[in-house]
Design a protein around this motif. Structure first.
Motif, PDB file in Angstrom:
ATOM      1  N   ASN A 136       0.845  -1.205   0.000  1.00 56.79           N
ATOM      2  CA  ASN A 136       0.000   0.000   0.000  1.00 56.79           C
ATOM      3  C   ASN A 136       0.876   1.249   0.000  1.00 56.79           C
ATOM      4  OD1 ASN A 136      -1.914  -1.972   0.396  1.00 56.79           O
ATOM      5  ND2 ASN A 136      -3.046  -0.816   1.936  1.00 56.79           N
ATOM      6  N   GLU A 137       1.911   1.214   0.841  1.00 59.48           N
ATOM      7  CA  GLU A 137       2.776   2.398   0.939  1.00 59.48           C
ATOM      8  C   GLU A 137       3.439   2.707  -0.410  1.00 59.48           C
ATOM      9  OE1 GLU A 137       5.751   2.292   3.994  1.00 59.48           O
ATOM     10  OE2 GLU A 137       6.520   4.274   3.449  1.00 59.48           O
ATOM     11  N   ASP A 138       3.934   1.659  -1.078  1.00 63.19           N
ATOM     12  CA  ASP A 138       4.595   1.872  -2.385  1.00 63.19           C
ATOM     13  C   ASP A 138       3.667   2.602  -3.357  1.00 63.19           C
ATOM     14  OD1 ASP A 138       6.763   0.384  -1.538  1.00 63.19           O
ATOM     15  OD2 ASP A 138       6.057  -1.494  -2.435  1.00 63.19           O
ATOM     16  N   VAL A 139       2.418   2.092  -3.461  1.00 63.10           N
ATOM     17  CA  VAL A 139       1.541   2.667  -4.492  1.00 63.10           C
ATOM     18  C   VAL A 139       1.005   4.038  -4.080  1.00 63.10           C
ATOM     19  CG1 VAL A 139       0.924   0.473  -5.586  1.00 63.10           C
ATOM     20  CG2 VAL A 139      -0.486   1.328  -3.731  1.00 63.10           C
ATOM     21  N   ILE A 140       0.803   4.223  -2.763  1.00 68.34           N
ATOM     22  CA  ILE A 140       0.309   5.540  -2.315  1.00 68.34           C
ATOM     23  C   ILE A 140       1.382   6.601  -2.558  1.00 68.34           C
ATOM     24  CG2 ILE A 140      -0.421   6.888  -0.303  1.00 68.34           C
ATOM     25  CD1 ILE A 140      -1.636   4.184   0.750  1.00 68.34           C
ATOM     26  N   ARG A 141       2.628   6.236  -2.337  1.00 73.24           N
ATOM     27  CA  ARG A 141       3.721   7.183  -2.607  1.00 73.24           C
ATOM     28  C   ARG A 141       3.827   7.463  -4.099  1.00 73.24           C
ATOM     29  NH1 ARG A 141       6.451   8.853   1.480  1.00 73.24           N
ATOM     30  NH2 ARG A 141       6.661   7.624   3.377  1.00 73.24           N
ATOM     31  N   ALA A 142       3.716   6.425  -4.916  1.00 70.51           N
ATOM     32  CA  ALA A 142       3.861   6.611  -6.359  1.00 70.51           C
ATOM     33  C   ALA A 142       2.712   7.431  -6.949  1.00 70.51           C
ATOM     34  CB  ALA A 142       3.934   5.245  -7.053  1.00 70.51           C
ATOM     35  N   TRP A 143       1.557   7.386  -6.285  1.00 70.34           N
ATOM     36  CA  TRP A 143       0.373   8.084  -6.800  1.00 70.34           C
ATOM     37  C   TRP A 143       0.357   9.547  -6.368  1.00 70.34           C
ATOM     38  CZ3 TRP A 143      -2.734   5.344 -10.080  1.00 70.34           C
ATOM     39  CH2 TRP A 143      -3.936   5.912 -10.464  1.00 70.34           C
ATOM     40  N   ALA A 144       1.295   9.944  -5.519  1.00 73.13           N
ATOM     41  CA  ALA A 144       1.289  11.301  -4.934  1.00 73.13           C
ATOM     42  C   ALA A 144       1.110  12.373  -5.996  1.00 73.13           C
ATOM     43  CB  ALA A 144       2.594  11.529  -4.184  1.00 73.13           C
ATOM     44  N   GLY A 145       0.112  13.220  -5.811  1.00 64.70           N
ATOM     45  CA  GLY A 145      -0.103  14.336  -6.732  1.00 64.70           C
ATOM     46  C   GLY A 145      -1.215  14.103  -7.738  1.00 64.70           C
ATOM     47  N   LEU A 146      -1.625  12.843  -7.905  1.00 62.21           N
ATOM     48  CA  LEU A 146      -2.677  12.564  -8.901  1.00 62.21           C
ATOM     49  C   LEU A 146      -4.078  12.735  -8.318  1.00 62.21           C
ATOM     50  CD1 LEU A 146      -2.053   9.480 -11.224  1.00 62.21           C
ATOM     51  CD2 LEU A 146      -2.775  11.765 -11.856  1.00 62.21           C
ATOM     52  N   GLY A 147      -4.189  12.590  -6.987  1.00 60.58           N
ATOM     53  CA  GLY A 147      -5.513  12.743  -6.362  1.00 60.58           C
ATOM     54  C   GLY A 147      -6.334  11.459  -6.447  1.00 60.58           C
ATOM     55  N   TYR A 148      -7.460  11.467  -5.742  1.00 55.56           N
ATOM     56  CA  TYR A 148      -8.328  10.286  -5.678  1.00 55.56           C
ATOM     57  C   TYR A 148      -7.474   9.032  -5.464  1.00 55.56           C
ATOM     58  CZ  TYR A 148     -12.075  13.319  -7.273  1.00 55.56           C
ATOM     59  OH  TYR A 148     -12.990  14.337  -7.371  1.00 55.56           O
ATOM     60  N   LEU A 179      -4.230   4.834   5.073  1.00 54.00           N
ATOM     61  CA  LEU A 179      -3.404   5.166   6.236  1.00 54.00           C
ATOM     62  C   LEU A 179      -3.465   4.026   7.237  1.00 54.00           C
ATOM     63  CD1 LEU A 179      -4.299   8.912   7.030  1.00 54.00           C
ATOM     64  CD2 LEU A 179      -2.243   8.047   5.895  1.00 54.00           C
ATOM     65  N   SER A 180      -2.520   4.065   8.166  1.00 49.05           N
ATOM     66  CA  SER A 180      -2.483   3.038   9.191  1.00 49.05           C
ATOM     67  C   SER A 180      -2.386   3.719  10.561  1.00 49.05           C
ATOM     68  CB  SER A 180      -1.228   2.208   8.916  1.00 49.05           C
ATOM     69  OG  SER A 180      -1.335   0.980   9.507  1.00 49.05           O
ATOM     70  N   ARG A 181      -2.948   3.079  11.575  1.00 52.94           N
ATOM     71  CA  ARG A 181      -2.864   3.685  12.913  1.00 52.94           C
ATOM     72  C   ARG A 181      -2.124   2.757  13.847  1.00 52.94           C
ATOM     73  NH1 ARG A 181      -7.975   4.837  13.748  1.00 52.94           N
ATOM     74  NH2 ARG A 181      -7.913   7.076  13.627  1.00 52.94           N
ATOM     75  N   LYS A 182      -1.050   3.269  14.431  1.00 52.43           N
ATOM     76  CA  LYS A 182      -0.343   2.472  15.440  1.00 52.43           C
ATOM     77  C   LYS A 182      -0.351   3.277  16.714  1.00 52.43           C
ATOM     78  CE  LYS A 182       2.535   0.164  12.173  1.00 52.43           C
ATOM     79  NZ  LYS A 182       3.536   0.618  11.240  1.00 52.43           N
ATOM     80  N   ARG A 183      -1.090   2.788  17.675  1.00 47.62           N
ATOM     81  CA  ARG A 183      -1.362   3.533  18.912  1.00 47.62           C
ATOM     82  C   ARG A 183      -1.885   4.910  18.529  1.00 47.62           C
ATOM     83  NH1 ARG A 183       3.637   1.298  20.885  1.00 47.62           N
ATOM     84  NH2 ARG A 183       3.119  -0.653  21.899  1.00 47.62           N
ATOM     85  N   ASN A 184      -1.127   5.923  18.869  1.00 49.88           N
ATOM     86  CA  ASN A 184      -1.613   7.281  18.646  1.00 49.88           C
ATOM     87  C   ASN A 184      -1.084   7.875  17.341  1.00 49.88           C
ATOM     88  OD1 ASN A 184      -3.021   9.426  19.383  1.00 49.88           O
ATOM     89  ND2 ASN A 184      -1.568  10.217  20.896  1.00 49.88           N
ATOM     90  N   LYS A 185      -0.266   7.077  16.631  1.00 47.60           N
ATOM     91  CA  LYS A 185       0.424   7.656  15.475  1.00 47.60           C
ATOM     92  C   LYS A 185      -0.181   7.170  14.155  1.00 47.60           C
ATOM     93  CE  LYS A 185       4.667   7.932  18.035  1.00 47.60           C
ATOM     94  NZ  LYS A 185       5.687   7.020  18.488  1.00 47.60           N
ATOM     95  N   ILE A 186      -0.267   8.085  13.208  1.00 50.55           N
ATOM     96  CA  ILE A 186      -0.801   7.752  11.893  1.00 50.55           C
ATOM     97  C   ILE A 186       0.363   7.659  10.913  1.00 50.55           C
ATOM     98  CG2 ILE A 186      -2.389   8.499  10.071  1.00 50.55           C
ATOM     99  CD1 ILE A 186      -3.777   7.882  12.738  1.00 50.55           C
ATOM    100  N   THR A 187       0.425   6.549  10.195  1.00 48.95           N
ATOM    101  CA  THR A 187       1.516   6.358   9.218  1.00 48.95           C
ATOM    102  C   THR A 187       0.909   5.841   7.914  1.00 48.95           C
ATOM    103  OG1 THR A 187       1.776   4.060   9.886  1.00 48.95           O
ATOM    104  CG2 THR A 187       3.170   5.682  11.012  1.00 48.95           C
ATOM    105  N   LEU A 188       1.760   5.663   6.904  1.00 48.72           N
ATOM    106  CA  LEU A 188       1.290   5.006   5.690  1.00 48.72           C
ATOM    107  C   LEU A 188       1.223   3.512   5.967  1.00 48.72           C
ATOM    108  CD1 LEU A 188       3.233   6.741   2.769  1.00 48.72           C
ATOM    109  CD2 LEU A 188       0.860   7.072   3.449  1.00 48.72           C
ATOM    110  N   PRO A 189       0.282   2.807   5.350  1.00 50.54           N
ATOM    111  CA  PRO A 189       0.217   1.363   5.611  1.00 50.54           C
ATOM    112  C   PRO A 189       1.357   0.652   4.921  1.00 50.54           C
ATOM    113  CG  PRO A 189      -1.441   2.050   4.028  1.00 50.54           C
ATOM    114  CD  PRO A 189      -0.697   3.276   4.412  1.00 50.54           C
ATOM    115  N   THR A 190       1.824  -0.414   5.519  1.00 51.38           N
ATOM    116  CA  THR A 190       2.981  -1.089   4.932  1.00 51.38           C
ATOM    117  C   THR A 190       2.594  -2.366   4.178  1.00 51.38           C
ATOM    118  OG1 THR A 190       3.285  -2.064   7.090  1.00 51.38           O
ATOM    119  CG2 THR A 190       4.737  -0.243   6.512  1.00 51.38           C
ATOM    120  N   SER A 191       1.402  -2.898   4.406  1.00 52.78           N
ATOM    121  CA  SER A 191       1.077  -4.209   3.801  1.00 52.78           C
ATOM    122  C   SER A 191       0.877  -4.112   2.302  1.00 52.78           C
ATOM    123  CB  SER A 191      -0.206  -4.737   4.411  1.00 52.78           C
ATOM    124  OG  SER A 191      -1.252  -3.830   4.198  1.00 52.78           O
TER     125      SER A 191
END
Ligand code: SF4
Length: 297
Positions: free
Chosen positions: A66-78, A285-297
């Motif tokens: 998920n993280e790979d594709v979300i990063r690669a899609w940056a700027g395209l929207g939706y 996005l992913s939530r680990k305790r109180n922190k929001i990160t990009l999902p890694t799976s």
């Protein structure tokens, strides 16, 4: 000469040289179709090349997190489209590349328009993907309706049976129609210079001035707005995602002032939380305790 041949002749001279028109690879064509949903052609051109460098094949994309594709899609929207595309690649790798329009349509994330488009452009099937552009041109040309709506799609499809050549380049017709739609058969068409003028059932209506172009109506959207915020939630969700992409991790309560200069803790914190929840539920996005990160799976 048939109207289809006239159109193709015009297309050969005036058609746009778009990178996804130089291939019959279903993967590349699907990438372009998903990117073109809700994004302008000029913007897609650059992203398309970059994406293919990172993910040149179904297999390579299927392996992406998920993280790979979300990063690669940056700027395209939706951004959901990036995950949809990756999930389709995973299904194709498991089940094989569909060979029919119905086969494409059974893949989650592919609608009737995209199924027809891949079948025509990649697999040279004689089919018609109907979008706003095709509807406008063929509704005018074949039915004589100056401003056809979706309710005419069935009639357009029926009339197109005799318009689409039985042999030869029927698969190029939709692309030729797109280009005519964006250059000549626009909302206010330039029938005088149209290659289909002599065959078109609506040409006279425009040429003799008996058809008035309807005034631009403000499209009602279902987009959600929070109280008096100037943008729909979609824009703020994009900002949340961008922030996480750039910072790596963000706490829920940090988002507000960073994505919205008019943020008010009392009135807006729950709104922010709900948007973050939605991004987490969508797999963006992913939530680990109180922190929001990009999902890694
Ligand atoms: S003649 Fe006019 S209305 Fe008909 S297809 Fe051409 S531009 Fe469109």
């Amino acid at each position: 000469m048939t109207s289809a041949s006239r159109l193709l002749k015009w297309y050969d001279r005036h058609g746009r040289a778009l990178p996804w028109r130089r291939t019959r690879d279903p993967y590349r064509i699907l990438v372009s179709e998903i990117m073109l949903q809700q994004t302008q052609v000029e913007r897609v051109k650059n992203f398309y090349k970059g994406w293919l460098k990172l993910f040149p094949t179904w297999k390579r994309l299927a392996r992406a997190t998920n993280e790979d594709v979300i990063r690669a899609w940056a700027g395209l929207g939706y951004n959901r489209r990036a995950l949809i595309l990756r999930d389709i690649a995973r299904e194709v790798v498991t089940r094989g590349v569909p060979t029919t329009e119905t086969g494409w349509f059974t893949l989650k994330g592919i609608g009737p328009y995209t199924a027809a488009a891949i079948s025509a452009f990649a697999q040279k099937r004689r089919t018609l993907p109907i979008d706003t552009n095709i509807r406008r041109v063929l509704g005018r040309l074949l039915l004589g309706k100056p401003f056809p709506t979706m309710m005419y799609d069935k009639l357009i499809r029926r009339a197109a049976e005799s318009f689409l050549p039985k042999h030869g380049r029927h698969y190029d017709i939709p692309q030729a129609v797109f280009d005519l739609a964006t250059s000549i058969c626009t909302k206010t068409p330039q029938c005088a210079i149209c290659p289909l003028r002599d065959d078109c059932k609506a040409a006279k209506l425009f040429l003799n001035g008996s058809t008035k172009t309807p005034k631009r109506t403000t499209k009602k959207t279902n987009e959600r707005h929070h109280r008096d915020k100037p943008f729909p939630d979609r824009i703020y969700r994009g900002r949340i995602l961008r922030l996480v992409r750039e910072w790596g991790q963000v706490r829920n309560r940090e988002f507000g002032p960073l994505i919205d200069p008019t943020f008010d803790q009392k009135l807006d914190q729950m709104w922010i939380n709900a948007m973050v929840d939605r991004l987490v539920n969508d797999g963006l996005l992913s939530r680990k305790r109180n922190k929001i990160t990009l999902p890694t799976s």
